[in-house]
Design a protein around this motif. Structure first.
Motif, PDB file in Angstrom:
ATOM      1  N   LEU A  31     -17.115   4.525  -0.478  1.00 26.04           N
ATOM      2  CA  LEU A  31     -18.262   4.649  -1.347  1.00 26.04           C
ATOM      3  C   LEU A  31     -16.773   4.268  -2.511  1.00 26.04           C
ATOM      4  CD1 LEU A  31     -20.606   4.694   0.139  1.00 26.04           C
ATOM      5  CD2 LEU A  31     -21.165   6.766  -2.080  1.00 26.04           C
ATOM      6  N   PRO A  32     -17.234   3.272  -3.547  1.00 25.08           N
ATOM      7  CA  PRO A  32     -15.868   3.569  -5.223  1.00 25.08           C
ATOM      8  C   PRO A  32     -16.046   4.607  -5.539  1.00 25.08           C
ATOM      9  CG  PRO A  32     -16.587   1.244  -3.742  1.00 25.08           C
ATOM     10  CD  PRO A  32     -17.781   2.126  -3.428  1.00 25.08           C
ATOM     11  N   ALA A  33     -15.360   5.614  -6.146  1.00 28.46           N
ATOM     12  CA  ALA A  33     -15.892   6.768  -7.047  1.00 28.46           C
ATOM     13  C   ALA A  33     -16.427   6.429  -8.433  1.00 28.46           C
ATOM     14  CB  ALA A  33     -14.894   7.347  -7.119  1.00 28.46           C
ATOM     15  N   ALA A  34     -16.532   4.991  -9.270  1.00 21.90           N
ATOM     16  CA  ALA A  34     -16.985   4.515  -9.915  1.00 21.90           C
ATOM     17  C   ALA A  34     -18.534   4.419  -9.740  1.00 21.90           C
ATOM     18  CB  ALA A  34     -16.307   4.229 -10.569  1.00 21.90           C
ATOM     19  N   LEU A  35     -18.381   4.002  -8.474  1.00 22.54           N
ATOM     20  CA  LEU A  35     -19.758   3.539  -8.513  1.00 22.54           C
ATOM     21  C   LEU A  35     -20.993   4.736  -8.211  1.00 22.54           C
ATOM     22  CD1 LEU A  35     -21.841   1.245  -7.960  1.00 22.54           C
ATOM     23  CD2 LEU A  35     -21.634   1.253  -5.213  1.00 22.54           C
ATOM     24  N   ALA A  36     -20.691   6.044  -7.727  1.00 24.51           N
ATOM     25  CA  ALA A  36     -21.268   7.525  -7.029  1.00 24.51           C
ATOM     26  C   ALA A  36     -21.609   7.804  -8.210  1.00 24.51           C
ATOM     27  CB  ALA A  36     -20.000   8.124  -6.020  1.00 24.51           C
ATOM     28  N   ALA A  37     -20.638   8.206  -8.918  1.00 26.43           N
ATOM     29  CA  ALA A  37     -20.413   8.896 -10.671  1.00 26.43           C
ATOM     30  C   ALA A  37     -21.718   8.167 -11.824  1.00 26.43           C
ATOM     31  CB  ALA A  37     -19.077   8.399 -11.585  1.00 26.43           C
ATOM     32  N   SER A  38     -21.867   6.391 -11.281  1.00 21.32           N
ATOM     33  CA  SER A  38     -22.749   5.974 -11.493  1.00 21.32           C
ATOM     34  C   SER A  38     -23.512   6.178 -11.126  1.00 21.32           C
ATOM     35  CB  SER A  38     -22.480   4.802 -12.192  1.00 21.32           C
ATOM     36  OG  SER A  38     -22.250   4.060 -11.425  1.00 21.32           O
ATOM     37  N   ALA A  39     -24.309   7.044  -9.980  1.00 22.39           N
ATOM     38  CA  ALA A  39     -25.304   6.890  -9.097  1.00 22.39           C
ATOM     39  C   ALA A  39     -26.762   6.085  -9.714  1.00 22.39           C
ATOM     40  CB  ALA A  39     -25.311   7.283  -8.030  1.00 22.39           C
ATOM     41  N   GLY A  40     -27.229   7.673 -10.976  1.00 22.47           N
ATOM     42  CA  GLY A  40     -28.316   8.332 -11.246  1.00 22.47           C
ATOM     43  C   GLY A  40     -28.618   6.701 -12.303  1.00 22.47           C
ATOM     44  N   ARG A  41     -27.605   6.040 -12.889  1.00 15.44           N
ATOM     45  CA  ARG A  41     -28.170   4.839 -13.443  1.00 15.44           C
ATOM     46  C   ARG A  41     -28.375   3.804 -12.901  1.00 15.44           C
ATOM     47  NH1 ARG A  41     -23.336   7.014 -15.319  1.00 15.44           N
ATOM     48  NH2 ARG A  41     -21.985   5.221 -15.353  1.00 15.44           N
ATOM     49  N   GLY A  42     -28.519   3.407 -11.808  1.00 16.82           N
ATOM     50  CA  GLY A  42     -29.364   1.978 -10.952  1.00 16.82           C
ATOM     51  C   GLY A  42     -29.438   2.314  -9.919  1.00 16.82           C
ATOM     52  N   GLY A  43     -30.523   1.431  -8.774  1.00 11.96           N
ATOM     53  CA  GLY A  43     -31.152   1.523  -7.954  1.00 11.96           C
ATOM     54  C   GLY A  43     -30.155   2.060  -6.843  1.00 11.96           C
ATOM     55  N   ALA A  44     -30.787   2.132  -6.195  1.00 11.67           N
ATOM     56  CA  ALA A  44     -29.106   2.529  -4.359  1.00 11.67           C
ATOM     57  C   ALA A  44     -29.703   0.931  -4.235  1.00 11.67           C
ATOM     58  CB  ALA A  44     -30.519   3.875  -3.489  1.00 11.67           C
ATOM     59  N   SER A  45     -30.474   0.702  -3.645  1.00  8.35           N
ATOM     60  CA  SER A  45     -30.230  -0.882  -3.522  1.00  8.35           C
ATOM     61  C   SER A  45     -28.775  -1.677  -4.071  1.00  8.35           C
ATOM     62  CB  SER A  45     -31.754  -1.877  -2.991  1.00  8.35           C
ATOM     63  OG  SER A  45     -32.123  -1.721  -4.348  1.00  8.35           O
ATOM     64  N   ASP A  46     -29.565  -2.131  -5.128  1.00  6.55           N
ATOM     65  CA  ASP A  46     -28.164  -2.858  -5.842  1.00  6.55           C
ATOM     66  C   ASP A  46     -27.237  -2.607  -6.175  1.00  6.55           C
ATOM     67  OD1 ASP A  46     -30.574  -3.998  -6.538  1.00  6.55           O
ATOM     68  OD2 ASP A  46     -31.326  -2.856  -8.440  1.00  6.55           O
ATOM     69  N   GLN A  47     -26.876  -0.719  -6.397  1.00 10.81           N
ATOM     70  CA  GLN A  47     -26.230  -0.499  -6.019  1.00 10.81           C
ATOM     71  C   GLN A  47     -25.090  -0.629  -4.632  1.00 10.81           C
ATOM     72  OE1 GLN A  47     -24.707   2.820  -7.480  1.00 10.81           O
ATOM     73  NE2 GLN A  47     -26.551   2.816  -8.767  1.00 10.81           N
ATOM     74  N   ALA A  48     -25.602  -0.562  -3.945  1.00 12.94           N
ATOM     75  CA  ALA A  48     -25.489  -0.910  -2.250  1.00 12.94           C
ATOM     76  C   ALA A  48     -24.933  -2.875  -1.430  1.00 12.94           C
ATOM     77  CB  ALA A  48     -26.198  -0.263  -1.282  1.00 12.94           C
ATOM     78  N   GLY A  49     -25.416  -2.986  -2.812  1.00 10.69           N
ATOM     79  CA  GLY A  49     -25.503  -4.624  -2.541  1.00 10.69           C
ATOM     80  C   GLY A  49     -24.289  -5.395  -3.507  1.00 10.69           C
ATOM     81  N   ALA A  50     -23.977  -4.217  -4.053  1.00 16.37           N
ATOM     82  CA  ALA A  50     -22.836  -4.216  -4.758  1.00 16.37           C
ATOM     83  C   ALA A  50     -21.783  -3.862  -3.876  1.00 16.37           C
ATOM     84  CB  ALA A  50     -22.771  -3.883  -5.755  1.00 16.37           C
ATOM     85  N   VAL A  51     -22.072  -2.613  -3.353  1.00 13.98           N
ATOM     86  CA  VAL A  51     -20.542  -1.869  -2.383  1.00 13.98           C
ATOM     87  C   VAL A  51     -20.736  -3.139  -1.284  1.00 13.98           C
ATOM     88  CG1 VAL A  51     -19.829   0.144  -0.897  1.00 13.98           C
ATOM     89  CG2 VAL A  51     -20.792   0.419  -3.362  1.00 13.98           C
ATOM     90  N   ALA A  52     -21.540  -3.559  -1.065  1.00 13.30           N
ATOM     91  CA  ALA A  52     -21.343  -4.896   0.535  1.00 13.30           C
ATOM     92  C   ALA A  52     -20.980  -5.485  -0.045  1.00 13.30           C
ATOM     93  CB  ALA A  52     -22.970  -5.106   0.601  1.00 13.30           C
ATOM     94  N   GLY A  53     -21.181  -6.418  -1.598  1.00  9.87           N
ATOM     95  CA  GLY A  53     -20.074  -7.658  -1.597  1.00  9.87           C
ATOM     96  C   GLY A  53     -18.638  -7.363  -1.457  1.00  9.87           C
ATOM     97  N   ARG A  54     -18.083  -6.328  -2.321  1.00 10.97           N
ATOM     98  CA  ARG A  54     -16.671  -5.646  -2.032  1.00 10.97           C
ATOM     99  C   ARG A  54     -15.828  -5.577  -0.675  1.00 10.97           C
ATOM    100  NH1 ARG A  54     -17.092  -0.948  -7.237  1.00 10.97           N
ATOM    101  NH2 ARG A  54     -18.309  -2.288  -8.274  1.00 10.97           N
TER     102      ARG A  54
END
Length: 404
Positions: free
Chosen positions: A374-397
């Motif tokens: 997990l990118p550190a920036a994404l984990a730090a901002s986890a509270g500002r977005g849904g888990a599925s959306d963020q997981a999708g962003a991570v998956a794309g990368r």
């Protein structure tokens, strides 16, 4: 003795009532019969001025000693150990053996010492049974039950120095010594507490079993999803520690059920769960999420370590031969891994990311491990977005960077 008999009668009725409704409850049966023997022995001995000596003491002592022997065996049966019935009747046999001795018939001091030794030893053995049962099945009330029975043993053994060095328990005029009255009342109360200690242990065991049933998967014995989430959320509350989430899914498991039957599928799941326990670190949280899906959280694991653990487990599953009704079954597993570094990352984000890696492993041929950090920036901002959306962003990368 009246106090003892009345209190013991209550325990006898309750214990035998429980046994009557559940004949498999050997501990309640033994406790109930112990109470009955104790009551009969106490009544006979209490009527020694009315009854002949052979009946009040010659028979009353052995019956009472059988009662305390059965009381000890009830604790052994409670922990599913087979009672040693020779030891149960050892005190009664000793009493019958020494009955013809003139010292036994003429000396109240000698009889008091014998009774104190027998009751003290059996209560000490009961305390030992409670203690060693706690090594296998710790229950909240075990220390108290152990202390009660040990204290009861010491109360009985304390009669020996008083009888030998202070005063006989009963003089020639049938007057009771003050120490004997005091210790007898304390022993009667302690004895009732000792009998109720079995009920305390049974209550704690029932609560523990209900808790285990609520938190574990009935087939595999692993944690269920609810218990896993509670444990892992607590682990992830330590932000300074890295952690890896593994999500495992058996490949083509439906074919096992369809071809070999659901019993074969159950055997595969149980074997898989045993392998998972064996290959995961001791501090890992492991659970069956449902069906053929399992999850595991590895506290402190970084990407390379988590990937190595997952791949070693995958190979162990691939090599495992599962015997079933004269033939051998084999399965493989796909594993998705998501790793967070130092810093906070919510559980749902880790699970969603590991799920994404699992789908990738399935899409790339199964029987493989796909892992991501997990990118550190994404984990730090986890509270500002849904888990599925963020997981999708991570998956794309991750897809773009060709994960291992």
């Amino acid at each position: 003795m009246i106090v003892y008999a009345l209190g013991t009668l209550v325990v006898a009725v309750i214990s035998l009532g429980i046994w009557w409704h559940d004949r498999s409850n050997k501990a309640s049966a033994l406790l109930g019969f112990a109470c009955v023997a104790g009551i009969v022995g106490a009544i006979l001995h209490g009527l020694r001025l009315v009854l002949p000596f052979w009946l009040s003491t010659g028979l009353g002592f052995p019956i009472a000693f059988v009662g305390i022997g059965l009381f000890w065996s009830a604790f052994a049966a409670f922990d599913n150990r087979r009672p040693n019935y020779l030891m149960v009747f050892a005190g009664a046999l000793l009493s019958l053996a020494i009955y013809p001795l003139s010292l036994f018939q003429d000396s109240t001091v000698f009889r008091a010492v014998i009774a104190a030794m027998v009751f003290g030893v059996y209560n000490g053995l009961a305390a030992w049974e409670v203690y060693r049962g706690g090594l296998r099945e710790p229950l909240p009330s075990r220390p108290l039950a152990c202390a009660i029975n040990l204290g009861h043993a010491l109360l009985w053994l304390a009669r020996i120095p008083f009888a030998l060095f202070v005063a006989p328990p009963v003089d020639a005029q049938e007057h009771y010594a003050a120490w004997f009255v005091t210790l007898s009342l304390l022993s009667a109360l302690s004895n009732m507490f000792g009998m109720f200690s079995v009920a305390m242990l049974a209550k704690d065991r029932s609560e523990r079993r209900y808790k285990i049933a609520a938190e574990t998967d009935a087939l595999t014995g692993l944690d269920n999803r609810r218990s896993f989430i509670a444990k892992t959320e607590e682990m992830l509350a330590r932000p300074a520690e890295a952690a890896a989430m593994l999500v495992c899914d058996l490949d083509y498991f439906k074919q096992v059920n369809d071809t070999d039957g659901h019993l074969a599928g159950d055997r595969v799941l149980v074997t898989f769960a045993e392998l998972l326990r064996r290959h995961m670190p001791e501090n890992a949280a492991v659970a069956r999420f449902g069906g053929e899906e399992f999850a595991c959280l590895l506290p402190g694991a970084r990407l390379e370590q988590a990937r190595a653990v997952a791949d070693a487990f995958r190979q162990a599953v691939e090599r495992q031969a599962i015997p079933f009704e004269g033939r051998t079954l084999s399965v493989t597993v796909s594993i998705g891994v998501a790793v967070k570094g130092e810093g906070r990352a919510p559980l749902d984000l880790l699970l969603a990311s590991a799920d994404t890696m699992l789908y990738l492993a399935k899409a790339e041929g199964r029987n493989c491990v796909r892992a991501m950090q997990l990118p550190a920036a994404l984990a730090a901002s986890a509270g500002r977005g849904g888990a599925s959306d963020q997981a999708g962003a991570v998956a794309g990368r991750t897809l773009n960077s060709r994960p291992a």
